[in-house]
Design a protein around this motif. Structure first.
Motif, PDB file in Angstrom:
ATOM      1  N   LEU A   1      37.349  89.315  83.193  1.00 20.60           N
ATOM      2  CA  LEU A   1      37.857  88.412  82.171  1.00 20.60           C
ATOM      3  C   LEU A   1      37.184  87.052  82.291  1.00 20.60           C
ATOM      4  O   LEU A   1      36.970  86.551  83.397  1.00 20.60           O
ATOM      5  N   SER A   2      36.854  86.471  81.158  1.00 20.71           N
ATOM      6  CA  SER A   2      36.291  85.128  81.164  1.00 20.71           C
ATOM      7  C   SER A   2      37.394  84.127  81.459  1.00 20.71           C
ATOM      8  O   SER A   2      38.582  84.419  81.296  1.00 20.71           O
TER       9      SER A   2
ATOM     10  N   GLU B   1      38.117  81.567  79.782  1.00 19.70           N
ATOM     11  CA  GLU B   1      38.782  81.240  78.530  1.00 19.70           C
ATOM     12  C   GLU B   1      39.842  82.280  78.183  1.00 19.70           C
ATOM     13  O   GLU B   1      40.964  81.944  77.795  1.00 19.70           O
ATOM     14  N   ARG B   2      39.485  83.569  78.332  1.00 19.22           N
ATOM     15  CA  ARG B   2      40.429  84.641  78.037  1.00 19.22           C
ATOM     16  C   ARG B   2      41.604  84.610  79.007  1.00 19.22           C
ATOM     17  O   ARG B   2      42.760  84.819  78.623  1.00 19.22           O
ATOM     18  N   ARG B   3      41.318  84.324  80.277  1.00 20.70           N
ATOM     19  CA  ARG B   3      42.369  84.246  81.279  1.00 20.70           C
ATOM     20  C   ARG B   3      43.360  83.124  80.946  1.00 20.70           C
ATOM     21  O   ARG B   3      44.567  83.283  81.084  1.00 20.70           O
TER      22      ARG B   3
ATOM     23  N   VAL C   1      43.970  81.948  77.947  1.00 21.09           N
ATOM     24  CA  VAL C   1      44.730  82.367  76.760  1.00 21.09           C
ATOM     25  C   VAL C   1      45.865  83.288  77.154  1.00 21.09           C
ATOM     26  O   VAL C   1      47.006  83.131  76.692  1.00 21.09           O
TER      27      VAL C   1
ATOM     28  N   GLU D   1      46.601  93.112  81.222  1.00 24.35           N
ATOM     29  CA  GLU D   1      45.226  92.680  80.954  1.00 24.35           C
ATOM     30  C   GLU D   1      44.816  91.575  81.916  1.00 24.35           C
ATOM     31  O   GLU D   1      43.684  91.533  82.384  1.00 24.35           O
TER      32      GLU D   1
END
Length: 225
Positions: free
Chosen positions: A27-28, A30-32, A34, A161
């Motif tokens: 996971l990036s 940024e995604r983490r 979010v 996720e």
């Protein structure tokens, strides 16, 4: 949040996670971020609903002398404590140091709930008090049966996720409310439609049994996936 890549990947039979994302791997940042914000919102929503649920259930249960409804309200209060514990645990610099204390508190709360509900259920079964019809209780149980599965599912998906055992564990607490809502609804309807007052304490004893199970798991730290 705490992230681990192990057990989460093996428990995705409900279809809310897939691939490497199920463990938080790859996971990036940024995604983490979010997902972390999303989980915080889900926890906040769960706390807000359960506070309302607890107040309504305990008030309506007291008015109708319904042990099951009061027990359901007390369980909602414990769920608030569970969700709040997740937020508190990860607000400090050393979450692991707080985890054991948090789980012990939640475990004791469940045991206290089970003891209260059991005593009141036995009193009701022996005719010392009979539950009355409660429209408010029926509506509340029906609403919870619709709302809580959604909150549990979306938080569980985000937690998987992200690879957060804590978020997934808290979503399981929310899922428990769904099962109890269904059992409570059946008991209240049986009492309302057929006058089977004994259905209420029987349902309450089911809630007590579930509370004991959850209390043991919390006390032992068996709260992961």
């Amino acid at each position: 949040m705490s992230w681990t890549a192990g057990p989460l990947a093996d428990n995705c039979e409900d279809g809310c996670c897939s691939g490497s994302a199920a463990t938080g791997a790859g996971l990036s940042a940024e995604r983490r971020a979010v997902l972390t914000r999303r989980i915080r919102w889900f926890v906040a929503a769960t706390i807000s609903y359960n506070v309302i649920e607890a107040i309504v259930a305990i008030t309506a249960g007291t008015a109708a002398s319904s042990t099951a409804l009061i027990g359901f309200g007390l369980d909602s209060a414990i769920e608030v404590a569970s969700a709040a514990a997740v937020a508190w645990q990860f607000s400090g610099s050393d979450p692991e140091a707080r985890e054991r204390i948090t789980l012990k508190i939640i475990g004791v709360s469940f045991f206290a709930l089970a003891a209260y509900v059991t005593v009141e259920s036995v009193r009701a079964l022996f005719g010392m008090s009979e539950a009355e019809h409660s429209i408010v209780g029926v509506v509340l149980a029906a609403l919870s049966l619709l709302i809580m599965p959604v909150l549990s599912y979306v938080q569980r998906c985000a937690g998987r996720e992200l690879g957060s055992n804590s978020a997934v564990a808290d979503s399981k607490q929310t899922l428990l409310c769904t099962y109890l809502s269904g059992v409570l609804l059946v008991g209240l309807l049986l009492n309302s439609l057929f006058g089977w007052y004994w259905a209420d304490p029987i349902v309450a004893l089911v809630i007590a049994a579930v509370a004991v199970k959850e209390g043991r798991e919390a006390w032992r730290g068996e709260h992961c996936c």
